[in-house]
Motif scaffolding. Structure first.
Motif, PDB file in Angstrom:
ATOM      1  N   ARG A 178       0.878  -1.173  -0.098  1.00 23.40           N
ATOM      2  CA  ARG A 178      -0.023   0.109  -0.064  1.00 23.40           C
ATOM      3  C   ARG A 178       0.926   1.211  -0.016  1.00 23.40           C
ATOM      4  O   ARG A 178       0.614   2.165  -0.762  1.00 23.40           O
ATOM      5  CB  ARG A 178      -0.793   0.233   1.214  1.00 23.40           C
ATOM      6  CG  ARG A 178      -2.249  -0.804   0.960  1.00 23.40           C
ATOM      7  CD  ARG A 178      -2.922  -1.206   2.417  1.00 23.40           C
ATOM      8  NE  ARG A 178      -3.017   0.086   3.117  1.00 23.40           N
ATOM      9  CZ  ARG A 178      -3.670  -0.175   4.520  1.00 23.40           C
ATOM     10  NH1 ARG A 178      -4.189  -1.451   4.841  1.00 23.40           N
ATOM     11  NH2 ARG A 178      -3.541   0.950   5.168  1.00 23.40           N
ATOM     12  N   LEU A 179       1.994   1.320   0.834  1.00 23.04           N
ATOM     13  CA  LEU A 179       2.942   2.446   0.676  1.00 23.04           C
ATOM     14  C   LEU A 179       3.432   2.678  -0.491  1.00 23.04           C
ATOM     15  O   LEU A 179       3.610   3.539  -1.032  1.00 23.04           O
ATOM     16  CB  LEU A 179       3.769   2.175   2.117  1.00 23.04           C
ATOM     17  CG  LEU A 179       4.674   3.409   2.381  1.00 23.04           C
ATOM     18  CD1 LEU A 179       4.031   4.624   2.647  1.00 23.04           C
ATOM     19  CD2 LEU A 179       5.559   2.820   3.674  1.00 23.04           C
ATOM     20  N   LEU A 180       3.920   1.373  -1.220  1.00 27.41           N
ATOM     21  CA  LEU A 180       4.454   1.514  -2.434  1.00 27.41           C
ATOM     22  C   LEU A 180       3.566   2.238  -3.406  1.00 27.41           C
ATOM     23  O   LEU A 180       3.890   3.122  -4.370  1.00 27.41           O
ATOM     24  CB  LEU A 180       4.805   0.331  -2.886  1.00 27.41           C
ATOM     25  CG  LEU A 180       6.228  -0.469  -2.344  1.00 27.41           C
ATOM     26  CD1 LEU A 180       6.352  -1.834  -2.639  1.00 27.41           C
ATOM     27  CD2 LEU A 180       7.491   0.376  -2.787  1.00 27.41           C
ATOM     28  N   GLU A 181       2.496   1.742  -3.383  1.00 25.09           N
ATOM     29  CA  GLU A 181       1.381   2.469  -4.220  1.00 25.09           C
ATOM     30  C   GLU A 181       0.712   3.885  -4.118  1.00 25.09           C
ATOM     31  O   GLU A 181       0.922   4.522  -5.333  1.00 25.09           O
ATOM     32  CB  GLU A 181      -0.254   1.705  -4.058  1.00 25.09           C
ATOM     33  CG  GLU A 181       0.062   0.180  -4.465  1.00 25.09           C
ATOM     34  CD  GLU A 181      -1.167  -0.465  -4.227  1.00 25.09           C
ATOM     35  OE1 GLU A 181      -2.090   0.050  -3.426  1.00 25.09           O
ATOM     36  OE2 GLU A 181      -1.396  -1.797  -4.845  1.00 25.09           O
ATOM     37  N   ILE A 182       1.090   4.442  -2.941  1.00 19.92           N
ATOM     38  CA  ILE A 182       0.737   5.837  -2.480  1.00 19.92           C
ATOM     39  C   ILE A 182       1.961   6.798  -2.655  1.00 19.92           C
ATOM     40  O   ILE A 182       1.850   7.840  -2.633  1.00 19.92           O
ATOM     41  CB  ILE A 182      -0.049   6.070  -1.451  1.00 19.92           C
ATOM     42  CG1 ILE A 182       0.915   5.561  -0.183  1.00 19.92           C
ATOM     43  CG2 ILE A 182      -1.214   5.251  -1.125  1.00 19.92           C
ATOM     44  CD1 ILE A 182       0.241   5.867   1.382  1.00 19.92           C
ATOM     45  N   SER A 183       3.205   6.066  -2.754  1.00 19.21           N
ATOM     46  CA  SER A 183       4.427   6.780  -2.749  1.00 19.21           C
ATOM     47  C   SER A 183       4.615   7.425  -4.361  1.00 19.21           C
ATOM     48  O   SER A 183       4.472   6.837  -5.273  1.00 19.21           O
ATOM     49  CB  SER A 183       5.670   6.026  -2.225  1.00 19.21           C
ATOM     50  OG  SER A 183       5.473   5.672  -1.119  1.00 19.21           O
ATOM     51  N   ASN A 184       5.194   8.467  -4.171  1.00 21.75           N
ATOM     52  CA  ASN A 184       5.673   9.210  -5.618  1.00 21.75           C
ATOM     53  C   ASN A 184       7.217   8.524  -5.890  1.00 21.75           C
ATOM     54  O   ASN A 184       7.402   8.448  -7.089  1.00 21.75           O
ATOM     55  CB  ASN A 184       6.264  10.843  -5.175  1.00 21.75           C
ATOM     56  CG  ASN A 184       4.880  11.459  -5.045  1.00 21.75           C
ATOM     57  OD1 ASN A 184       4.451  11.821  -3.891  1.00 21.75           O
ATOM     58  ND2 ASN A 184       3.937  11.885  -5.899  1.00 21.75           N
ATOM     59  N   ALA A 185       7.740   7.931  -4.884  1.00 20.28           N
ATOM     60  CA  ALA A 185       9.080   7.301  -5.133  1.00 20.28           C
ATOM     61  C   ALA A 185       9.317   6.488  -3.811  1.00 20.28           C
ATOM     62  O   ALA A 185       8.901   6.786  -2.714  1.00 20.28           O
ATOM     63  CB  ALA A 185      10.185   8.079  -5.209  1.00 20.28           C
ATOM     64  N   ALA A 186      10.407   5.516  -4.090  1.00 21.97           N
ATOM     65  CA  ALA A 186      10.878   4.670  -3.143  1.00 21.97           C
ATOM     66  C   ALA A 186      12.223   4.696  -3.178  1.00 21.97           C
ATOM     67  O   ALA A 186      12.742   4.594  -4.198  1.00 21.97           O
ATOM     68  CB  ALA A 186      10.352   3.161  -3.324  1.00 21.97           C
ATOM     69  N   ALA A 187      12.921   5.060  -2.067  1.00 18.87           N
ATOM     70  CA  ALA A 187      14.498   5.230  -2.165  1.00 18.87           C
ATOM     71  C   ALA A 187      15.046   4.091  -1.369  1.00 18.87           C
ATOM     72  O   ALA A 187      14.893   3.547  -0.311  1.00 18.87           O
ATOM     73  CB  ALA A 187      14.795   6.390  -1.216  1.00 18.87           C
ATOM     74  N   TYR A 188      15.804   3.214  -2.211  1.00 20.85           N
ATOM     75  CA  TYR A 188      16.510   2.211  -1.840  1.00 20.85           C
ATOM     76  C   TYR A 188      17.980   2.087  -1.392  1.00 20.85           C
ATOM     77  O   TYR A 188      18.649   2.643  -1.970  1.00 20.85           O
ATOM     78  CB  TYR A 188      16.308   0.894  -2.757  1.00 20.85           C
ATOM     79  CG  TYR A 188      14.863   0.640  -3.448  1.00 20.85           C
ATOM     80  CD1 TYR A 188      14.208  -0.577  -2.638  1.00 20.85           C
ATOM     81  CD2 TYR A 188      14.040   1.344  -4.055  1.00 20.85           C
ATOM     82  CE1 TYR A 188      13.022  -0.864  -3.095  1.00 20.85           C
ATOM     83  CE2 TYR A 188      12.851   1.148  -4.549  1.00 20.85           C
ATOM     84  CZ  TYR A 188      12.338  -0.218  -4.013  1.00 20.85           C
ATOM     85  OH  TYR A 188      10.846  -0.631  -4.067  1.00 20.85           O
ATOM     86  N   VAL A 189      18.359   1.232  -0.725  1.00 20.24           N
ATOM     87  CA  VAL A 189      19.467   0.898  -0.323  1.00 20.24           C
ATOM     88  C   VAL A 189      20.124  -0.306  -0.516  1.00 20.24           C
ATOM     89  O   VAL A 189      21.344  -0.540  -0.702  1.00 20.24           O
ATOM     90  CB  VAL A 189      19.928   1.045   1.579  1.00 20.24           C
ATOM     91  CG1 VAL A 189      19.508   2.576   1.672  1.00 20.24           C
ATOM     92  CG2 VAL A 189      19.372   0.265   2.277  1.00 20.24           C
TER      93      VAL A 189
END
Length: 406
Positions: A178-189
């Motif tokens: 759900r958080l991925l769906e509403i986010s403008n971007a995901a920042a990964y390490v």
């Protein structure tokens, strides 16, 4: 399965830039490791706009007799809750300990989402933040984020929380999705985690980790004096084999740490960081020295006096997707590094010593202590010289629509 709120993520505000950032954190500022990548980013973004670190609400209920140091976890959280909203004078970061119910059923997560959303609105009102952006490091805060109105939302994808022991894997993944769906971007390490989730979020960005390069290099120069040895490390028998950072039962290999202590005796095993797990068996070894959490600015002065830096992690599902910030800091210090073999270390395997078993780890320590190749120090430093937390934070600030000048 956790149902999505009917009051889910509102349409974006029409503002081009935010005037503040709410960081839904994955640690508690008051007792967890402040060297965490998420904290490093938040303290830098706070230099540009008012930034609030919302202390973690967790994602599993500590159970006495099952969860390590369960009662200690309850007590430290209760103390944190009494602090309310504070401002750290050194970084300018605001820290808020939210009131919540430590239960993680779908009903209670939605209730906590409503309660946390209300508190965030009050905090924004108090700080005169009218157009906030949100960065989210803890999936259990998703219901609160869905109720907000944000300029931008960024998922700080620092770990794969579905693999956390005692957490409900299906429920956590539902929250993360759900958080991925509403986010403008995901920042990964972690590149592997990013590749696994491509297409689930509007924009995927590999930010990696930074390092305060000059601070660590200066603390341990190739020639000349190292940083003055801290009082807590004076007169320790050598060699000093060291680790620093958050120590959790799902990360650290207790049996390996005990074997290391016995293997290097009469040398010293130094562990620096807050006790987030039961370390009693390790500390029972006479040559183990535990030092409580030190500030990030004092960390280099301590770590500079290790003869070998180690990362004695478990080879488990959780650590498969981890990326410890300390690796780049060890590399900047230049000394030998011994780690358990994990995907995050693969890119630097030519510069470090990796092991696939306890016995192999001990052999690698012996080899590291005999290392006599000055060129390796320079190679390690060159490998991380282009990394900096300022660059990482600047990229995340861009994703959050933080203005360059405020």
């Amino acid at each position: 399965m956790l149902e999505k709120n009917s009051t889910s993520h509102q349409s974006q505000t029409e503002n081009e830039y935010c005037d503040g950032v709410i960081h839904f954190g994955n640690v508690d500022w008051w007792y967890h490791n402040r060297g965490h990548a998420s904290v490093r980013m938040a303290t830098r973004i706070a230099r540009r706009v008012p930034t609030v670190w919302i202390n973690s609400i967790g994602m599993r209920m500590p159970v006495p007799g099952k969860t390590e140091i369960a009662w200690a976890r309850y007590w430290r959280k209760l103390k944190s809750l009494t602090r309310g909203l504070k401002r750290d004078p050194k970084t300018g970061l605001y820290i808020y300990s939210p009131i919540f119910v430590p239960r993680y059923s779908p009903t209670m997560l939605n209730f906590n989402g409503w309660l946390l959303s209300l508190q965030v609105k009050i905090v924004c009102w108090r700080l005169k933040i009218k157009h906030p952006s949100a960065i989210v490091s803890m999936p259990t805060m998703t219901p609160a984020v869905e109720r907000g109105k944000w300029v931008k939302v960024v998922f700080d994808r620092c770990d794969d929380f579905t693999t956390l022991p005692e957490a409900d894997k299906d429920q956590v993944w539902a929250l993360e999705k759900r958080l991925l769906e509403i986010s403008n971007a995901a920042a990964y390490v972690h590149e592997g985690l990013m590749e696994r989730e491509l297409g689930l979020v509007k924009e995927s960005v590999l930010i990696g980790h930074g390092v305060d390069f000059e601070q660590f290099v200066t603390a341990r120069p190739i020639e000349g004096q190292r940083a003055p040895i801290p009082e807590s490390m004076r007169d320790l028998p050598k060699p000093i084999i060291g680790f620093y950072g958050g120590m959790d039962e799902y990360r650290m290999d207790v049996e390996l740490m005990i074997k290391i202590a016995r293997h290097i005796h009469p040398g010293t095993l130094v562990l620096i960081g807050p006790k987030q797990m039961d370390l009693s068996r390790v500390l029972a070894e006479k040559n183990v020295k535990h030092i409580a959490q030190v500030s990030p600015k004092d960390l280099a002065a301590h770590a500079a006096h290790f003869d070998v830096g180690i990362i004695p992690f478990l080879q488990n599902e959780f650590n498969e997707m981890c990326n410890p910030t300390k690796l780049k800091e060890y590399l900047a210090l230049g000394y030998p590094i011994v780690v358990m073999k994990l995907p995050a270390f693969q890119a630097h395997e030519s510069l470090i010593y990796t092991a696939n078993s306890h016995d192999e780890f001990l052999v690698r320590i012996d080899k590291a202590l005999k290392e006599n190749e000055p060129s390796l120090i320079e190679k390690r430093r060159v490998a991380v010289s282009g990394s900096s937390w300022d660059k990482v934070a600047a990229r995340v600030a861009e994703l959050l629509a933080v203005p360059i000048e405020f």
